[in-house]
Design a protein around this motif. Sequence first.
Motif, PDB file in Angstrom:
ATOM      1  N   THR A   1      10.186  -2.189  -2.152  1.00 11.08           N
ATOM      2  CA  THR A   1       9.994  -1.118  -3.367  1.00 11.08           C
ATOM      3  C   THR A   1      10.587  -0.428  -3.453  1.00 11.08           C
ATOM      4  O   THR A   1      11.248  -0.289  -4.631  1.00 11.08           O
ATOM      5  CB  THR A   1       8.540  -0.555  -2.574  1.00 11.08           C
ATOM      6  OG1 THR A   1       8.207   0.860  -1.861  1.00 11.08           O
ATOM      7  CG2 THR A   1       7.545  -1.122  -2.858  1.00 11.08           C
ATOM      8  N   GLN A   2      11.782   0.162  -2.834  1.00  9.86           N
ATOM      9  CA  GLN A   2      13.179   1.437  -2.710  1.00  9.86           C
ATOM     10  C   GLN A   2      13.920   0.633  -3.432  1.00  9.86           C
ATOM     11  O   GLN A   2      15.040   1.158  -4.502  1.00  9.86           O
ATOM     12  CB  GLN A   2      12.978   1.706  -1.555  1.00  9.86           C
ATOM     13  CG  GLN A   2      12.322   2.967  -1.072  1.00  9.86           C
ATOM     14  CD  GLN A   2      12.564   3.297   0.235  1.00  9.86           C
ATOM     15  OE1 GLN A   2      13.477   2.544   1.298  1.00  9.86           O
ATOM     16  NE2 GLN A   2      11.344   3.927   1.112  1.00  9.86           N
TER      17      GLN A   2
ATOM     18  N   ILE B   1      17.891  -8.032  -4.862  1.00 12.76           N
ATOM     19  CA  ILE B   1      15.873  -8.229  -5.086  1.00 12.76           C
ATOM     20  C   ILE B   1      15.746  -9.345  -4.944  1.00 12.76           C
ATOM     21  O   ILE B   1      14.761  -9.340  -4.308  1.00 12.76           O
ATOM     22  CB  ILE B   1      16.083  -7.549  -6.842  1.00 12.76           C
ATOM     23  CG1 ILE B   1      16.509  -5.412  -5.655  1.00 12.76           C
ATOM     24  CG2 ILE B   1      14.075  -6.973  -6.821  1.00 12.76           C
ATOM     25  CD1 ILE B   1      15.965  -4.784  -7.558  1.00 12.76           C
ATOM     26  N   LEU B   2      16.241  -9.860  -5.976  1.00 14.39           N
ATOM     27  CA  LEU B   2      16.279 -11.868  -6.308  1.00 14.39           C
ATOM     28  C   LEU B   2      15.791 -12.289  -4.195  1.00 14.39           C
ATOM     29  O   LEU B   2      14.782 -13.145  -4.241  1.00 14.39           O
ATOM     30  CB  LEU B   2      16.515 -12.337  -7.082  1.00 14.39           C
ATOM     31  CG  LEU B   2      17.191 -11.792  -8.313  1.00 14.39           C
ATOM     32  CD1 LEU B   2      17.912 -13.144  -9.023  1.00 14.39           C
ATOM     33  CD2 LEU B   2      15.609 -12.365  -9.201  1.00 14.39           C
TER      34      LEU B   2
ATOM     35  N   ASN C   1       0.876  -0.901  -0.109  1.00 11.40           N
ATOM     36  CA  ASN C   1      -0.142   0.078   0.686  1.00 11.40           C
ATOM     37  C   ASN C   1       0.651   1.093  -0.016  1.00 11.40           C
ATOM     38  O   ASN C   1       0.106   2.180   0.191  1.00 11.40           O
ATOM     39  CB  ASN C   1      -1.025  -0.004   1.512  1.00 11.40           C
ATOM     40  CG  ASN C   1      -1.776  -1.049   1.086  1.00 11.40           C
ATOM     41  OD1 ASN C   1      -2.153  -1.549   0.492  1.00 11.40           O
ATOM     42  ND2 ASN C   1      -1.947  -1.888   2.195  1.00 11.40           N
ATOM     43  N   GLU C   2       2.280   0.975   0.531  1.00 11.11           N
ATOM     44  CA  GLU C   2       3.448   2.031   0.572  1.00 11.11           C
ATOM     45  C   GLU C   2       4.046   1.804   0.213  1.00 11.11           C
ATOM     46  O   GLU C   2       4.779   1.120  -0.179  1.00 11.11           O
ATOM     47  CB  GLU C   2       2.993   3.325   1.712  1.00 11.11           C
ATOM     48  CG  GLU C   2       3.212   2.136   2.916  1.00 11.11           C
ATOM     49  CD  GLU C   2       2.847   2.722   4.370  1.00 11.11           C
ATOM     50  OE1 GLU C   2       2.434   3.736   3.609  1.00 11.11           O
ATOM     51  OE2 GLU C   2       3.273   2.032   5.090  1.00 11.11           O
TER      52      GLU C   2
ATOM     53  N   SER D   1      15.441   1.694  -6.848  1.00 13.52           N
ATOM     54  CA  SER D   1      17.376   2.394  -7.243  1.00 13.52           C
ATOM     55  C   SER D   1      18.019   1.718  -8.117  1.00 13.52           C
ATOM     56  O   SER D   1      19.159   2.223  -8.559  1.00 13.52           O
ATOM     57  CB  SER D   1      17.699   1.927  -5.455  1.00 13.52           C
ATOM     58  OG  SER D   1      18.109   0.737  -4.994  1.00 13.52           O
ATOM     59  N   ILE D   2      17.639   0.179  -8.589  1.00 12.18           N
ATOM     60  CA  ILE D   2      18.307   0.061  -9.477  1.00 12.18           C
ATOM     61  C   ILE D   2      18.709   0.307 -10.948  1.00 12.18           C
ATOM     62  O   ILE D   2      19.167   1.143 -11.231  1.00 12.18           O
ATOM     63  CB  ILE D   2      17.835  -1.526 -10.349  1.00 12.18           C
ATOM     64  CG1 ILE D   2      18.783  -2.402 -10.433  1.00 12.18           C
ATOM     65  CG2 ILE D   2      16.899  -1.775 -10.617  1.00 12.18           C
ATOM     66  CD1 ILE D   2      18.777  -3.942 -11.010  1.00 12.18           C
TER      67      ILE D   2
END
Length: 288
Positions: free
Chosen positions: A133-134, A154-155, A127-128, A138-139
């Motif tokens: 997500t950051q 991330i993986l 929801n945020e 950033s990638i």
Amino acid sequence: MKPLLFRIPKTEVESFRVQVDDLPHFYDTLHFHPEWQITLMLEGTGTHFVGDKVARFQPYDIYFLGSNLPHVFRNDKEYYTSRLRAHSVSVYFRGDILGEHFFDIPETQHLKILLSESSRGFRIRNNEANALTQLIESIAEKQGFEKLLTFLKILDEISVSPQKEFLSSITYQNTRKELDNQRINAVFEFLMQHYAREIILDEVAEIANMTPNAFCRFFKLRTRKTFSAFLNDIRIGHACRMLQSGNSSVLEICFASGFNNVSNFNRQFKQRMKMAPGLYLRQYDSAR
């Protein structure tokens, strides 16, 4: 429209591709590609079709799509006639990105499982903004070895997420038959344009160039749902969006979503959302 086999651009200086889309609307034709795909939605709402799953997408949703899994993210109608933006960050990569046997070593077995699970596609709903997500966002700013490390992180983070929601059913079979995909894409396009009015089976079967009985069998085999259930999924998804906007009454939303009586709307809504429209609206308001 014809479903496309996408060719993901790649240069000699990158082993995987990071793509930032900031557009009036996302690409809206059913397609597939051999690369795995990770997509973070930053702006935009609409309906996704992944394998045999249709549902709504929203900002901060994270998608992990397996190789050659048909999919499309179609924005809501207002994105085609307004200044709204569709914004996402995607990572495209092949299974041999770090060599043929990289995912066979003990330290990456959890990532090998992740790639296998993604054949059905899955989503992580947020929801945020949060740490994951950051990290994905950033990638796009990283270069060289730091970019590769961020990709592996991330993986790793996705693999241990307890919020993974599978999309396609476990029995989904990706036939990749061009004619089947073409028919499904034409039907999906038609329903997204006309879900708010009465739709009869004969006109949809005609779009697929099939008899009504043959179309019903084909559609159930391809999507694991009856045509009416699939259409109601789309309608309830848009009803949820209208409830969230807070600009219309439940009665207005009922008819604007394509239902011709309130009792059927309430029944279909409760079946999918596990609550009545009024309670959904109150819960959404209290969460804002």
